[in-house]
Design an enzyme around this catalytic site. Structure first.
Site, PDB file in Angstrom:
ATOM      1  N   ARG A 125     -12.625  47.524  96.813  1.00  0.00           N
ATOM      2  CA  ARG A 125     -12.968  47.976  98.445  1.00  0.00           C
ATOM      3  C   ARG A 125     -14.395  47.202  98.572  1.00  0.00           C
ATOM      4  NH1 ARG A 125     -10.043  53.806  99.550  1.00  0.00           N
ATOM      5  NH2 ARG A 125      -8.014  52.883  99.168  1.00  0.00           N
TER       6      ARG A 125
ATOM      7  N   LEU B 161      -6.667  60.689  96.287  1.00  0.00           N
ATOM      8  CA  LEU B 161      -5.684  62.061  96.157  1.00  0.00           C
ATOM      9  C   LEU B 161      -5.588  62.327  94.567  1.00  0.00           C
ATOM     10  CD1 LEU B 161      -2.735  60.374  98.397  1.00  0.00           C
ATOM     11  CD2 LEU B 161      -4.830  61.717  99.004  1.00  0.00           C
TER      12      LEU B 161
END
Length: 671
Positions: free
Chosen positions: A338, A470
């Site tokens: 990212r 997560l």
């Protein structure tokens, strides 16, 4: 010698966690019934921890500021959750997940914690399947996987584009079972405003009932902070508007060191900002980069024509498009990490190739994927002579099955059909890798106070790989904290209930009450949002995707001045003893105004570039890596852990030196 003790067990990396569990102190079931644990936050980390600790027999008090744990911001996570199960047979393993995570974090994370995370990742999937989480499956019935940025394998399990929601419902159902049994006492619409220490140990919290305004004392033998990250220090971010740093900041001010605040993730796949009055930004899942190709026009004339409405992106031929990630990073293409993808988008837009009215947007195009899937489906169906329209329809159905809810969300916000016109995306603040410093046990520098999930700093270094949030949240809650907290609580089986009618609780309550009354009685001239927006502008302009010494020094000075003005001139309408959203925001923005300064101080101190922290003075000047981030491993291979001493400017830096014994420390390359 550093005051920090990471408590990483001795021995081989691959056996540390197993040996730890074999020798850790335990609390027997009868004694667990005598012990109370407070969990602040009920997202994936807090929800899974609350459910598991209660299942083990502890008495859990769970707090969330939302009206239900189902509204925690984890619900917004879209793309998936990583686990090293190698269902695709493409070479994945525990070690490869460990390696990708450390490399993706630009070699600024603790090896032992990351390996443990990779090790327990497979258990998370089994746990969630048993809870009924509807993961996508392939034609043979196995759970399906897709790839995310920064890796060369497919290890991301997903439930369409709503993975976070489905995982949270799994954790919430586990919590509900324990609520029904009486093992979890749930405090919805409550906000933690301080932690209470007794004899140096965390023994409770002060919370505000957000409906009535009542200030409450709650005691426990341990306190777990699972309140998420601090991305809203930028005002505009992909976080829910209520997401805040107050719980983490309050424990920091009571003695918990705050680590690496400057490590902030800018997500490359967000819907661009539309104007000055926008309240938040919307994330388009990174999973879209599996099939979407990112580009800008090659010609500035085409850019101008598109901005002026004389051309559409679909008018440009393949030769007229610059697929810049594929050009610059051929090995990983559109699936670079990212931080790399975000900086590349900024570089193109800064060079004048941004495609929307603000000049801050690039295209994410699915035409190639639709045609590819369409041809594949035509073959499967035996339609050898399918025309272009039929191929398009078949491919569109496949893309819709994989990403349909994301495309629908984009169309509702932007009012353009992304099946026919490329999406416009631009980087935005998303996740914070920094957080409360914790040791291997996930305990902060306050005994009895733990931090899990995004609230701690532990696993992602200077950049988080997609689908790992997560994974970390559920790993901490389901499989790590339930072991490590027992080691501490084994010394509390004879302690008995912690009373709340003590001087420590009274002093903490008075401090909270005085702070609230000061806001209510201030009678200033400006709203809370006035200050939050000003802070966000400083942070984005001077502590955003790129930083430099001049800008960071200005940011420190400007934030301090803004904070002083905030306390003099903020106006908080309403009363303290009622539902008062402005009062809630005032306390949170006050904390952001301190955190923002420490953030800039940390960024100024770290004169290297690494992960999401990009210093303009530290870049590769030549060779294949020219223009890429340049780390300084000689001087900065450490965790920055800041000790509170009053003003952020007075914070003391402690260093946890990082050791890399199982991975070679080298410059990242995704080319």
């Amino acid at each position: 010698m550093s005051v920090l003790d990471s408590k990483v067990p001795k021995g081989d990396l691959k056996t540390k966690w197993t040996n730890y569990k074999d020798h850790v102190n335990l609390v027997n079931p009868a004694n667990k019934r005598k012990i109370d644990v407070i969990v602040v936050g009920t997202g994936l980390a807090g929800g899974s921890a609350s459910a598991t600790l209660a299942e083990q027999g502890y008495n859990v008090k769970a707090f969330c500021y939302q009206d239900s744990p189902r509204r925690a911001h984890s619900i917004a996570a879209q793309g998936g959750i990583n686990a090293a199960k190698n269902y695709q047979g493409d070479g994945d393993s525990t070690y490869r997940l460990f390696y990708d995570t450390v490399k993706g974090g630009d070699y600024r994370s603790r090896e032992a914690n990351v390996y443990r995370l990779a090790e327990v990742s497979a258990n998370i999937i089994d746990q969630c399947v048993a809870q009924g989480v509807p993961f996508a499956r392939d034609y043979g019935g196995l759970l399906d996987n897709r790839s995310f940025g920064g890796v060369l394998v497919s290890r991301t399990f997903y439930a369409k584009g709503q993975t976070g929601q489905q995982l949270l419902l799994g954790a919430y159902s586990a919590m509900n079972r324990q609520i029904a049994r009486g093992k979890i006492e749930m405090f919805n619409r409550h906000e933690m405003l301080d932690v209470v220490k007794v004899d140096g140990k965390a023994r409770g919290i002060i919370a505000r009932n957000l409906i009535t305004g009542e200030i409450e004392r709650h005691s426990a033998h341990a306190v777990v902070i699972a309140s998420g990250g601090y991305g809203n220090v930028y005002f505009l971010s992909t976080n829910a508007m209520g997401s805040n740093a107050t719980a983490a900041w309050k424990v920091h001010k009571k003695g918990a060191f705050f680590a690496n605040p400057c490590y902030t993730q800018i997500h490359p796949t967000c819907i661009p900002r539309s104007g000055d009055y926008q309240s938040k930004l919307t994330l388009m899942s990174e999973s879209l980069r599996n099939d979407g190709r990112i580009w800008v026009p090659k010609s500035l004339d085409d850019v101008k024509a598109i901005r002026e409405g004389r051309k559409k992106p679909t008018d440009l031929s393949e030769e007229e498009r610059d697929y810049y990630l594929e050009r610059r990073y051929p090995a990983f293409g559109n699936l670079v990490p990212r931080d790399v993808a975000s900086r590349a988008a900024k570089e193109r837009c800064d060079a004048g190739y941004g495609v929307n009215a603000t000049g801050e947007a690039v295209y994410l195009d699915f035409k190639s994927a639709i045609i590819r899937y369409g041809k594949e489906q035509a073959k499967i169906k035996g339609e050898d002579n399918a025309n272009d329209a039929r191929i398009y329809d078949l491919g569109k159905d496949v893309v819709e099955a994989k990403y349909g809810n994301l495309f629908q969300m984009y169309e509702k916000i932007v009012d353009e059909n992304p099946y026919k016109t490329p999406m416009m995306i631009y980087p935005a603040v998303h996740y914070t890798m920094g957080g409360i410093w914790v040791d291997y046990n996930l305990m902060t520098t306050i005994p009895g106070c733990y931090a899990i999930g995004e609230a701690n700093f532990s696993d992602h270094g200077a950049n988080r790989l997609g689908a790992s949030a997560l994974m970390q949240g559920l790993a901490d809650g389901y499989f790590v904290l339930p072991y490590t907290i027992g080691d501490y609580l084994s010394n509390d089986i004879r302690t008995g209930k912690i009373p709340t009618d003590t001087p420590e609780f009274a002093a903490a309550e008075k401090e909270v009450t005085d702070r609230i009354n000061a806001f209510i009685n201030n009678n200033g001239n400006h709203s809370v949002d006035y200050y939050h927006k000003k802070l966000g502008n400083i942070m984005w302009e001077k502590c955003g995707m790129s930083r430099n010494e001049k800008g960071l020094k200005e940011a420190i000075s400007e934030i301090k001045t803004l904070r002083e003005d905030f306390y003099k001139n903020v106006n908080v309408p309403g009363e303290a003893n009622e539902l008062n959203k402005e009062l809630e925001k005032a306390g949170r923005v006050a904390d952001f105004l301190e955190l923002g300064e420490l953030f800039a101080k940390d960024a100024l101190t770290r004169t290297e570039s690494c992960g999401g922290h990009f210093r303009e003075e530290s870049v590769e000047l030549d060779g294949e890596q020219k223009g890429e981030a340049l780390r300084d491993d000689k001087n900065f291979t450490f965790v920055s852990a800041w000790e509170y001493k009053g003003e952020p400017s007075d914070a003391i830096l402690h260093k946890e030196e990082l050791e890399f014994n199982d991975i070679e420390l080298k410059q990242r390359s995704y080319k």
